[in-house]
Structures are given as structure tokens and as C-alpha cells.
Design a protein around this motif. Sequence first.
Motif, PDB file in Angstrom:
ATOM      1  N   ALA A   8       0.984  -1.123  -0.200  1.00 50.58           N
ATOM      2  CA  ALA A   8       0.065  -0.112  -0.029  1.00 50.58           C
ATOM      3  C   ALA A   8       0.914   1.110   0.128  1.00 50.58           C
ATOM      4  O   ALA A   8       0.537   2.135  -0.538  1.00 50.58           O
ATOM      5  N   LEU A   9       1.952   1.392   0.769  1.00 52.93           N
ATOM      6  CA  LEU A   9       2.595   2.476   0.973  1.00 52.93           C
ATOM      7  C   LEU A   9       3.510   2.677  -0.345  1.00 52.93           C
ATOM      8  O   LEU A   9       3.653   3.712  -0.855  1.00 52.93           O
ATOM      9  N   VAL A  10       4.146   1.647  -0.687  1.00 54.65           N
ATOM     10  CA  VAL A  10       5.022   1.848  -1.964  1.00 54.65           C
ATOM     11  C   VAL A  10       4.321   2.119  -3.513  1.00 54.65           C
ATOM     12  O   VAL A  10       4.684   3.094  -4.165  1.00 54.65           O
ATOM     13  N   GLN A  11       2.867   1.484  -3.410  1.00 55.80           N
ATOM     14  CA  GLN A  11       2.192   1.676  -4.600  1.00 55.80           C
ATOM     15  C   GLN A  11       1.749   3.188  -4.543  1.00 55.80           C
ATOM     16  O   GLN A  11       1.746   3.795  -5.544  1.00 55.80           O
ATOM     17  N   ALA A  12       1.564   3.830  -3.212  1.00 56.54           N
ATOM     18  CA  ALA A  12       1.248   5.108  -3.230  1.00 56.54           C
ATOM     19  C   ALA A  12       2.263   6.110  -3.753  1.00 56.54           C
ATOM     20  O   ALA A  12       2.124   7.019  -4.480  1.00 56.54           O
ATOM     21  N   ASP A  13       3.625   5.856  -3.298  1.00 52.95           N
ATOM     22  CA  ASP A  13       4.686   6.450  -3.649  1.00 52.95           C
ATOM     23  C   ASP A  13       4.959   6.464  -5.336  1.00 52.95           C
ATOM     24  O   ASP A  13       5.197   7.413  -6.189  1.00 52.95           O
ATOM     25  N   CYS A  14       4.658   5.282  -5.786  1.00 50.17           N
ATOM     26  CA  CYS A  14       5.005   4.958  -7.169  1.00 50.17           C
ATOM     27  C   CYS A  14       3.755   5.827  -8.093  1.00 50.17           C
ATOM     28  O   CYS A  14       4.073   6.324  -9.124  1.00 50.17           O
ATOM     29  N   ALA A  64      -1.769   8.369 -13.018  1.00 54.00           N
ATOM     30  CA  ALA A  64      -1.175   7.507 -11.887  1.00 54.00           C
ATOM     31  C   ALA A  64      -0.418   6.152 -12.459  1.00 54.00           C
ATOM     32  O   ALA A  64       0.569   5.848 -12.062  1.00 54.00           O
ATOM     33  N   GLU A  65      -1.152   5.624 -13.315  1.00 54.03           N
ATOM     34  CA  GLU A  65      -0.513   4.532 -14.056  1.00 54.03           C
ATOM     35  C   GLU A  65       0.756   4.825 -14.605  1.00 54.03           C
ATOM     36  O   GLU A  65       1.907   4.023 -14.660  1.00 54.03           O
ATOM     37  N   ARG A  66       0.941   6.060 -15.406  1.00 51.19           N
ATOM     38  CA  ARG A  66       2.152   6.267 -16.093  1.00 51.19           C
ATOM     39  C   ARG A  66       3.227   6.479 -15.087  1.00 51.19           C
ATOM     40  O   ARG A  66       4.256   6.221 -15.264  1.00 51.19           O
ATOM     41  N   ARG A  67       2.765   7.285 -13.893  1.00 49.14           N
ATOM     42  CA  ARG A  67       3.975   7.606 -12.896  1.00 49.14           C
ATOM     43  C   ARG A  67       4.450   6.254 -12.267  1.00 49.14           C
ATOM     44  O   ARG A  67       5.625   6.159 -12.107  1.00 49.14           O
ATOM     45  N   GLU A  68       3.634   5.153 -12.121  1.00 46.59           N
ATOM     46  CA  GLU A  68       3.669   3.847 -11.547  1.00 46.59           C
ATOM     47  C   GLU A  68       4.722   2.955 -12.685  1.00 46.59           C
ATOM     48  O   GLU A  68       5.678   2.644 -12.141  1.00 46.59           O
ATOM     49  N   ARG A  69       4.506   3.032 -13.946  1.00 46.76           N
ATOM     50  CA  ARG A  69       5.190   2.678 -14.839  1.00 46.76           C
ATOM     51  C   ARG A  69       6.697   2.923 -14.883  1.00 46.76           C
ATOM     52  O   ARG A  69       7.914   2.271 -14.851  1.00 46.76           O
ATOM     53  N   GLU A  70       6.910   4.376 -14.864  1.00 41.76           N
ATOM     54  CA  GLU A  70       8.076   5.098 -14.678  1.00 41.76           C
ATOM     55  C   GLU A  70       8.801   4.785 -13.528  1.00 41.76           C
ATOM     56  O   GLU A  70      10.094   4.596 -13.678  1.00 41.76           O
ATOM     57  N   LEU A 105       8.491   1.903 -11.714  1.00 42.51           N
ATOM     58  CA  LEU A 105       8.907   0.485 -11.920  1.00 42.51           C
ATOM     59  C   LEU A 105      10.292   0.336 -12.658  1.00 42.51           C
ATOM     60  O   LEU A 105      11.291  -0.428 -12.516  1.00 42.51           O
ATOM     61  N   ALA A 106      10.296   1.169 -13.732  1.00 47.04           N
ATOM     62  CA  ALA A 106      11.333   1.426 -14.482  1.00 47.04           C
ATOM     63  C   ALA A 106      12.762   1.953 -14.135  1.00 47.04           C
ATOM     64  O   ALA A 106      13.884   1.444 -14.114  1.00 47.04           O
ATOM     65  N   ASN A 107      12.514   3.314 -13.343  1.00 45.09           N
ATOM     66  CA  ASN A 107      13.461   4.038 -12.991  1.00 45.09           C
ATOM     67  C   ASN A 107      13.618   4.282 -11.590  1.00 45.09           C
ATOM     68  O   ASN A 107      14.345   5.098 -11.301  1.00 45.09           O
ATOM     69  N   GLY A 108      12.860   3.561 -10.685  1.00 47.77           N
ATOM     70  CA  GLY A 108      12.840   3.696  -9.273  1.00 47.77           C
ATOM     71  C   GLY A 108      12.223   4.944  -8.935  1.00 47.77           C
ATOM     72  O   GLY A 108      11.444   5.618  -9.834  1.00 47.77           O
ATOM     73  N   VAL A 109      11.956   5.170  -8.023  1.00 46.98           N
ATOM     74  CA  VAL A 109      10.832   6.178  -7.273  1.00 46.98           C
ATOM     75  C   VAL A 109      11.773   7.093  -6.352  1.00 46.98           C
ATOM     76  O   VAL A 109      12.700   6.639  -5.822  1.00 46.98           O
ATOM     77  N   ALA A 110      11.661   8.525  -6.601  1.00 46.88           N
ATOM     78  CA  ALA A 110      12.314   9.504  -6.022  1.00 46.88           C
ATOM     79  C   ALA A 110      11.723   9.631  -4.540  1.00 46.88           C
ATOM     80  O   ALA A 110      10.440   9.763  -4.682  1.00 46.88           O
ATOM     81  N   LEU A 111      12.486   9.906  -3.481  1.00 45.51           N
ATOM     82  CA  LEU A 111      12.074  10.075  -2.108  1.00 45.51           C
ATOM     83  C   LEU A 111      12.820  11.507  -1.746  1.00 45.51           C
ATOM     84  O   LEU A 111      13.940  11.469  -1.969  1.00 45.51           O
ATOM     85  N   PRO A 112      11.850  12.265  -1.004  1.00 45.15           N
ATOM     86  CA  PRO A 112      12.570  13.277  -0.541  1.00 45.15           C
ATOM     87  C   PRO A 112      13.511  12.983   0.755  1.00 45.15           C
ATOM     88  O   PRO A 112      13.348  11.890   1.525  1.00 45.15           O
TER      89      PRO A 112
END
Lengths: 355, 355
Positions: free
Chosen positions: B38-44, B317-323, B325-332
Motif C-alpha cells: 500500500a505504501l510503495v504503491q502510493a509513492d509510485c 497515476a499509471e504512467r507514474r507507476e510504470r516510470e 518501476l522502470a527507473n525507481g521512485v524518488a524520495l525526499p
Amino acid sequence: MTSDTTKRFAVAELHAFAASALQAAGLRSGDAETVADALVQADCRGAASHGLIRLPFLIARVRDGGANAQAQLQTVVDAPAIAVLDANGALGPVAASHGMRLAIEKASQAGVGVTTVRNSDFIGTCAHSAMLALDAGMIGMTWTNGHPGMAPWGGRANGIGNNPLAFAIPGGRGAPVVLDIAMSVVAGGKVRHAAKTGEQIPHGWVVDAQGNDTSRPEDFPAGGALLALGHKGYGLAVVGEVLGGVLAGASILGGIPQWFTATDKRVGNGHFHMALDLSRFVAPGQFAERMDELRNSMRDIARRPGVEEILLPGEGAERREREALANGVALPEAVIGDLAGLASFYNLIMPQALA
Amino acid sequence: MTSDTTKRFAVAELHAFAASALQAAGLRSGDAETVADALVQADCRGAASHGLIRLPFLIARVRDGGANAQAQLQTVVDAPAIAVLDANGALGPVAASHGMRLAIEKASQAGVGVTTVRNSDFIGTCAHSAMLALDAGMIGMTWTNGHPGMAPWGGRANGIGNNPLAFAIPGGRGAPVVLDIAMSVVAGGKVRHAAKTGEQIPHGWVVDAQGNDTSRPEDFPAGGALLALGHKGYGLAVVGEVLGGVLAGASILGGIPQWFTATDKRVGNGHFHMALDLSRFVAPGQFAERMDELRNSMRDIARRPGVEEILLPGEGAERREREALANGVALPEAVIGDLAGLASFYNLIMPQALA
């Protein structure tokens, strides 16, 4: 009530008149009663734009062949908790009432009942069918799609219906909670009314034909579009298009003609109905107490300047309805004239205004 | 992504880390996976306010005893199309996933499945559980109540939750339609963020402690209140309070403590979940085609100035999720620091930033 409402009429008389006119136009007696219920209820509850003002249009739809006065509703899918109905072009309140009654029947067995309706017509208020659940002590929900009269979020032209949604919930000791909302900021009728009276409208209600903000209501009929209640309103309109249209196997989007101009064309839109037998989830006494707590809690919140009372959705409408049942319902001259026209055409006795 | 996101992390690594931390805090392995999902999906998907930034709070809730790490969910009502669950204080994503899975199971038999959940905790995004229906080719809906952080319509003080609602709908050849909305104009986190950065906010987001319009975000934590998305947003929040709270036999309104400050107190809120097996209503192929038609029709509408594309809810949101999954998720940086703190506390290996 607007300032041009001058005369009041007894609710029962208006109801009987509307039912007679619809029967004269070809509807079966029970269906005529249902449509009359829906229209008069809207006038009583303060939704005059969906009240008897619509009667001439509905009769025109029947007369011109767009709607099917003698439609037999057909159950095309039937299972213990769900059903799909083909309304065969019945007027919307007939189709919606049938759909909700079937959902209630299923919920009384299964705890929940969901029905979809295809091949329907203009539904009127969604509240009317949702509220049928109240008599069974249940929660009702109606969602419909319709002619695309609203711009999608980011759009400047009409592209999707404002797809109204209603919930009706037993209210404990107080009025039932009845929420009936379209997904645009305001109804098109409100903008057209402002154009007639020469008032300006706030930015955010409509865009002009170029997609720019405007305070001129006349920009709306001149190629402009209603705006959605933000991206959230647009999103809910999309979900309404899916549940009321796609899931129902009904017409969607541009496949749905404007019901009050294309009176000879099948509307073909659809609805989604749900009934929840709350007694299967919690003790009804506890449910009622919590609804009272909800109402009282809202009433006790500190208010913004100028606000007299904080109400639950539907409390104001219930007060108007009681007042109308006691003292009659006020109708604008134009509507009275329309009813007189129908009385003359069908040789019916026109209701008399109350003294 | 805001400007303070500097480093990217592989999604699978963040997921494994979050699950390990939650297990270290006492959750069973499967429940830890669910919360991490749930948490990681929200970030993605671009809902960072509901992402890993919440992990320290959720762990604090478990550690301080507000949430129940080892909760056994109990089915207190069970019928072919409905069920009522007591979550016994499980973390919200655990309770909601369980509730939605049970709704899906019921829908696969009955066409529709409705479950309510009581005695839950902060749910996170409603989208997470609603989207579980997608894997079954179904439509999912999740509605929750929560701590009263919003003023009712006409009110100037917090009185009701902004009670988020999500729908997830299979999207034909495109992204699923996923709508996840709270019933306030904006989230409280957005106002708090503006207060931190010294930005002004538009009128209509919050009122100050006296109930007046304000453009000063610092008026919100100083006794002000979030405003509802008009009377329609308030009305939907009331319905969410009924379906997610009253119907579920859960806590409502002021009975629900603020989950992230009262970490030692049971939240006790509830949810409403519905799954619809669309294949029982229409042919799935027809459903998919109409969803494509819906997406294409919106895309073809003339756009307002400055708008590049008209999307259905969830496409972005789906585009951000694909991105992600491909390139990692940016975190503050602040979130990275929190994760490092947990790594140190529980002796876990901190995920490495991608090169």
C-alpha cells in the motif's frame, strides 16, 4: 421558491392531474402514477427544475415516439443479488422505479441488491427512485448517465454527462439523509435562468466557446460548456458513465441525444441502482441512534458568519415537502400556463389555485 | 515529484525494506507485505503523502499499542453476498485488503459483494484495496470514514472526516480507471506544506478560527478548518460516514482519534467495500471496448488553454507507476532520513539509492 411563484396548488390535485395527463398521452395507469410521483415530489422538495415544468416535455417524448408509453420492462439477467433490465424506452422514472424495486427485493433476500437498467429515458431526479428504499427501511442508491452536457476536466467543450448520483438513508428520528447531486458545479438550468434575467455568473461555472472563464451566462448556450465540480466531479462523472452506462450495456456519451430537444429519438441511457438492507449489517436501533448522533453533531458545530443552521443532506428538502403538503406547492405562471395547455389539449380539469 | 526529491530507489528494494521493518515491529509476514504494498504503491502512483512517509507513524501505532500488530480479523456477519468484519485494530491496509478480498470472493458467486469493516485503523489510500478487484477483472469500491478534520457545509470548525472514496475499474486496452478522492477541496497536508514554505493559499481551501476566508495557510493549524468540496463534497462525506462508519458499526465522528498523534489509541474507524463482477452484467469484451471508447472520446474533446491532454482518472497515476518501476521512485531527504532511522533501530539494511 423564486419571486415569480404566485399561486399555490394542493399537492394531491397536481398529482392527480399529472397522472391523468400522462394516461391521456398513453401511459398505463401505474406508470402514469409513478411519473406523476416523481415530478410532484421534485416540486415539493424544492427541485422545481425537475418538477411539473418537465411534464410537457415528457408528454412530447411519448407523443413524438422518443419514449415508449407502453414499454414492457424485460429482465435480461436475473440472479439472487443482481439483475439487468431492458427498459425498452420507458420514461425514466418508470424504468428507475422498476430497477430500484427489484434491487430492494433482492436486498431483502441477499442483504444487497444491485440492478442496472439499459434503454431508459431521462430519469428526472435520482432521489425519487433512491428514496423508494426508505419505505423498506433500506439504503438506496441511484446513479445515471445522460446526454454529454459538461466539459471533462481540462476540456472546453461538452463531452460527458453531469451524471447525477443519489443516496437515500433512513434518518433515525429525523429526516432521511437524501443526497442528490450532479457532477457539474451548477446545473445548466441555473445558467440559462441567469441568462434570461440578465444576471452575471461567477467564474468557474461555465467556459465560453474558446474555453475561457466567463461571467456572461449567454456564453453557455453560445457554444460554451458547463464545468465539472473540479477534477473530483469529473472523476465521479466518469464513474457514473461506467456504472450507469457501460456496465448497464446502455448508450453512453455522444450516443445519448438531448432528451428535451430530440423528442422523437430514443434516449437509451442507463442507470445503476443499489439497495442495502442495513438490518443485515447492524442492529436497526443502533443505526437509528447513530444517525441521530450524526445529525446532532453537525448541528452543534460552530457556524460560519451568516449561517443559521447546519443540516444533513435532505433535511431542508423534507421541511419544504412538509410545508408543501400542508399549504400547497407554489408554481410559476409559466408552468401553470403549460398545465392549462395540457388540460385543454386532453380535455382535463385544470387544478384550481388555493385561496 | 517536488524539488526536494533528490535520490531514486528501486521499487522492489523499498518494498522489501518496508515489509522487513513492519515485521520487525511485530506484524505477521503477509500483513507486513500488504502494508508495504500500500505504501510503495502510493509513492509510485504519485500519492507521496500516503507513501513511505507514513511508515514511521504506522510503526509507532503498533509500538505504542494503538494498532494491533497480530490482529485476527473476525467475520461477524457472513452471507452469500455480504459480510461484516471486525478488524480488531489491524492496520488499515490489512483490514481493507481483507475486506475487499472477501467482497471479491462474494461477487464471484453472487455478482456483487459488499463488506463492511469495523474496528479498523488509518486506511492509507482507498485506491489500494479498491484496485485488488482489478486482478479479478472486477470493479472495486472502497469508502472509509476517519478523524473529523473538515468543516461541515456552513460550519467553521472541524466536524466530520473528509472520508475518501475510491473506485477501480478495468480500463480496456488502457490504464484502469482509478478514482481516489477525499471530500475536502484539498488535503490538509497540502495546506501544512504551504505553511512550511511560506506560500499563500487561495480562498476556499480553509477557514480561520473565526470562520472567515483566509489565504494564510498557518490559520489552519491555528484553529481553522478544511473546507468541503462545496455542499456536494459535504454531502458525500456524510454518506461516507454512514456507509463506512454507521453501517459498519464502527466509530464515527469525534469518536475517532487522530491516528498520527494519538498513536496509543485505537482508531476504530470503518470501511465499506464493494466488488462488482462486470461479466455478470455485460459481455467483458463489450465492456472493454466501451472503456476504450470512453477514454478516446475524452481525449478528443477540445481543450482549455494550457491543457495538453484530457485523461481518465488513474491514467496519470499509471504512467507514474510504470516510470517508477522502470527507473525507481524518488524520495525526499526527510523520508530517506526516516527510513535510515528505522534501519538503524531494527538493524535492517538501508536500501541504496540508484546511481
